[in-house]
Design a protein around this motif. Structure first.
Motif, PDB file in Angstrom:
ATOM      1  N   LEU A 126     -32.401  17.126  46.198  1.00  0.00           N
ATOM      2  CA  LEU A 126     -31.084  17.347  45.617  1.00  0.00           C
ATOM      3  C   LEU A 126     -30.516  16.028  45.107  1.00  0.00           C
ATOM      4  N   VAL A 127     -29.976  16.044  43.903  1.00  0.00           N
ATOM      5  CA  VAL A 127     -29.362  14.858  43.309  1.00  0.00           C
ATOM      6  C   VAL A 127     -27.892  15.172  43.063  1.00  0.00           C
ATOM      7  N   PHE A 128     -27.011  14.378  43.681  1.00  0.00           N
ATOM      8  CA  PHE A 128     -25.575  14.588  43.557  1.00  0.00           C
ATOM      9  C   PHE A 128     -25.023  13.653  42.488  1.00  0.00           C
ATOM     10  N   VAL A 129     -24.131  14.171  41.667  1.00  0.00           N
ATOM     11  CA  VAL A 129     -23.579  13.402  40.554  1.00  0.00           C
ATOM     12  C   VAL A 129     -22.379  12.590  41.031  1.00  0.00           C
ATOM     13  N   SER A 130     -22.350  11.319  40.645  1.00  0.00           N
ATOM     14  CA  SER A 130     -21.214  10.445  40.961  1.00  0.00           C
ATOM     15  C   SER A 130     -20.079  10.691  39.974  1.00  0.00           C
ATOM     16  N   PRO A 131     -18.859  10.228  40.288  1.00  0.00           N
ATOM     17  CA  PRO A 131     -17.757  10.347  39.324  1.00  0.00           C
ATOM     18  C   PRO A 131     -18.147   9.748  37.973  1.00  0.00           C
ATOM     19  N   GLN A 132     -17.753  10.416  36.900  1.00  0.00           N
ATOM     20  CA  GLN A 132     -18.163  10.001  35.567  1.00  0.00           C
ATOM     21  C   GLN A 132     -17.178   9.009  34.948  1.00  0.00           C
ATOM     22  N   THR A 133     -17.685   8.189  34.041  1.00  0.00           N
ATOM     23  CA  THR A 133     -16.854   7.216  33.345  1.00  0.00           C
ATOM     24  C   THR A 133     -16.097   7.885  32.191  1.00  0.00           C
ATOM     25  N   ARG A 134     -15.098   7.186  31.692  1.00  0.00           N
ATOM     26  CA  ARG A 134     -14.338   7.701  30.542  1.00  0.00           C
ATOM     27  C   ARG A 134     -15.237   7.810  29.312  1.00  0.00           C
ATOM     28  N   PHE A 135     -16.156   6.858  29.138  1.00  0.00           N
ATOM     29  CA  PHE A 135     -17.092   6.946  28.013  1.00  0.00           C
ATOM     30  C   PHE A 135     -17.927   8.211  28.129  1.00  0.00           C
ATOM     31  N   HIS A 136     -18.424   8.490  29.323  1.00  0.00           N
ATOM     32  CA  HIS A 136     -19.250   9.680  29.529  1.00  0.00           C
ATOM     33  C   HIS A 136     -18.470  10.935  29.128  1.00  0.00           C
ATOM     34  N   MET A 137     -17.238  11.043  29.585  1.00  0.00           N
ATOM     35  CA  MET A 137     -16.418  12.207  29.274  1.00  0.00           C
ATOM     36  C   MET A 137     -16.184  12.325  27.769  1.00  0.00           C
ATOM     37  N   ARG A 138     -15.846  11.196  27.138  1.00  0.00           N
ATOM     38  CA  ARG A 138     -15.590  11.214  25.696  1.00  0.00           C
ATOM     39  C   ARG A 138     -16.831  11.621  24.913  1.00  0.00           C
ATOM     40  N   ALA A 139     -17.969  11.040  25.291  1.00  0.00           N
ATOM     41  CA  ALA A 139     -19.205  11.326  24.563  1.00  0.00           C
ATOM     42  C   ALA A 139     -19.598  12.790  24.701  1.00  0.00           C
ATOM     43  N   VAL A 140     -19.517  13.320  25.899  1.00  0.00           N
ATOM     44  CA  VAL A 140     -19.888  14.725  26.113  1.00  0.00           C
ATOM     45  C   VAL A 140     -18.924  15.648  25.367  1.00  0.00           C
ATOM     46  N   ASN A 141     -17.628  15.351  25.422  1.00  0.00           N
ATOM     47  CA  ASN A 141     -16.649  16.166  24.691  1.00  0.00           C
ATOM     48  C   ASN A 141     -16.914  16.135  23.188  1.00  0.00           C
ATOM     49  N   PHE A 142     -17.148  14.931  22.660  1.00  0.00           N
ATOM     50  CA  PHE A 142     -17.396  14.761  21.230  1.00  0.00           C
ATOM     51  C   PHE A 142     -18.638  15.536  20.794  1.00  0.00           C
ATOM     52  N   LEU A 143     -19.731  15.355  21.524  1.00  0.00           N
ATOM     53  CA  LEU A 143     -20.986  16.018  21.147  1.00  0.00           C
ATOM     54  C   LEU A 143     -20.876  17.527  21.271  1.00  0.00           C
ATOM     55  N   THR A 144     -20.222  17.994  22.314  1.00  0.00           N
ATOM     56  CA  THR A 144     -20.060  19.443  22.485  1.00  0.00           C
ATOM     57  C   THR A 144     -19.319  20.034  21.288  1.00  0.00           C
ATOM     58  N   LEU A 160     -27.677  27.544  48.420  1.00  0.00           N
ATOM     59  CA  LEU A 160     -27.231  26.548  49.395  1.00  0.00           C
ATOM     60  C   LEU A 160     -25.710  26.463  49.390  1.00  0.00           C
ATOM     61  N   PRO A 161     -25.078  26.518  50.549  1.00  0.00           N
ATOM     62  CA  PRO A 161     -23.612  26.495  50.582  1.00  0.00           C
ATOM     63  C   PRO A 161     -23.046  25.089  50.416  1.00  0.00           C
ATOM     64  N   ASN A 162     -21.849  25.004  49.837  1.00  0.00           N
ATOM     65  CA  ASN A 162     -21.044  23.780  49.792  1.00  0.00           C
ATOM     66  C   ASN A 162     -21.685  22.620  49.041  1.00  0.00           C
ATOM     67  N   LEU A 163     -22.552  22.910  48.072  1.00  0.00           N
ATOM     68  CA  LEU A 163     -23.102  21.826  47.266  1.00  0.00           C
ATOM     69  C   LEU A 163     -22.023  21.302  46.319  1.00  0.00           C
ATOM     70  N   PRO A 164     -21.988  19.989  46.072  1.00  0.00           N
ATOM     71  CA  PRO A 164     -21.024  19.469  45.084  1.00  0.00           C
ATOM     72  C   PRO A 164     -21.329  20.037  43.699  1.00  0.00           C
ATOM     73  N   PRO A 165     -20.327  20.124  42.837  1.00  0.00           N
ATOM     74  CA  PRO A 165     -20.577  20.593  41.470  1.00  0.00           C
ATOM     75  C   PRO A 165     -21.632  19.724  40.785  1.00  0.00           C
ATOM     76  N   HIS A 166     -22.422  20.354  39.939  1.00  0.00           N
ATOM     77  CA  HIS A 166     -23.419  19.676  39.096  1.00  0.00           C
ATOM     78  C   HIS A 166     -24.561  19.055  39.901  1.00  0.00           C
ATOM     79  N   THR A 167     -24.863  19.618  41.060  1.00  0.00           N
ATOM     80  CA  THR A 167     -26.035  19.170  41.823  1.00  0.00           C
ATOM     81  C   THR A 167     -27.299  19.570  41.058  1.00  0.00           C
ATOM     82  N   GLU A 168     -28.246  18.624  40.975  1.00  0.00           N
ATOM     83  CA  GLU A 168     -29.514  18.874  40.303  1.00  0.00           C
ATOM     84  C   GLU A 168     -30.649  18.897  41.318  1.00  0.00           C
TER      85      GLU A 168
END
Length: 199
Positions: free
Chosen positions: A41-59, A27-35
């Protein structure tokens, strides 16, 4: 009025029966991280700072602690069935399932652990819909990470193979220490260091 007649975005119209897992790659032009969940189709909203920190930490820390033969993937889709191709925030998979650099998804059967970090817009999916999908797909371990009272809380679940559903294996606030799917020891206070400083 002109803006209503000529919308800036044109959303894809699903075919009869819904989208399939293969459609996500074409499918063309789907937003990044579409599920893909139940053919929608589920489109992801802008992420919170907590979300970014948690994902970075766990990774970072799961990559440091993973044993040979396993690999950590961040925000990578998995094939559950024809109409479900979700994208967990993190997965730990068998290295043998990893193909070439053009690979866009992994089979759910290769996943040892799926992790979702809850955002305000994803509460219903992360607490209800997606864990059911992961359990039905046979993923043995699932973590849900939430931000409560200024700290990270990790809910750890393990699959009961007889019911194909998850049972709670523990709720962790400051330190997470488990032996499955491998030995993991995490200082969860590092995700929200400002709380630790305030205390």
């Amino acid at each position: 009025m002109g803006a209503l007649m000529n919308p800036e975005h044109s959303w894809p119209i699903p075919p009869p029966g819904g989208w399939t897992a293969d459609d996500l790659d074409t499918l063309p032009n789907l937003p990044p991280h579409t599920e893909l969940i139940d053919g929608s189709l589920v489109f992801v909203s802008p992420q919170t700072r907590f979300h970014m920190r948690a994902v970075n930490f766990l990774t970072r820390h799961l990559m440091d602690q993973q044993p040979p033969g396993l690999e950590v993937f961040r925000e990578f889709t998995i094939d559950i069935d024809r109409h479900n191709r979700p994208e967990p925030d993190l997965i730990i998979v068998d290295e043998s399932a990893v193909g070439d650099l053009n690979q866009t998804r992994l089979p759910a059967a290769s996943v040892h652990l799926a992790i979702e970090v809850v955002s305000p817009e994803s509460v219903g999916r992360d607490r209800g819909v997606k864990p059911v999908k992961y359990a039905e797909a046979g993923i043995l371990h699932f973590w849900r990470v939430e931000h409560k009272d200024g700290r990270a809380v990790v809910y750890v679940y393990e699959l009961d193979p007889s019911t194909r559903s998850y049972g709670t294996a523990g709720i962790f606030h400051d330190r997470l220490k488990v032996s499955s799917p491998f030995d993991i020891d995490l200082d969860l206070t590092s995700i929200t260091p400002e709380r630790r400083t305030a205390e």
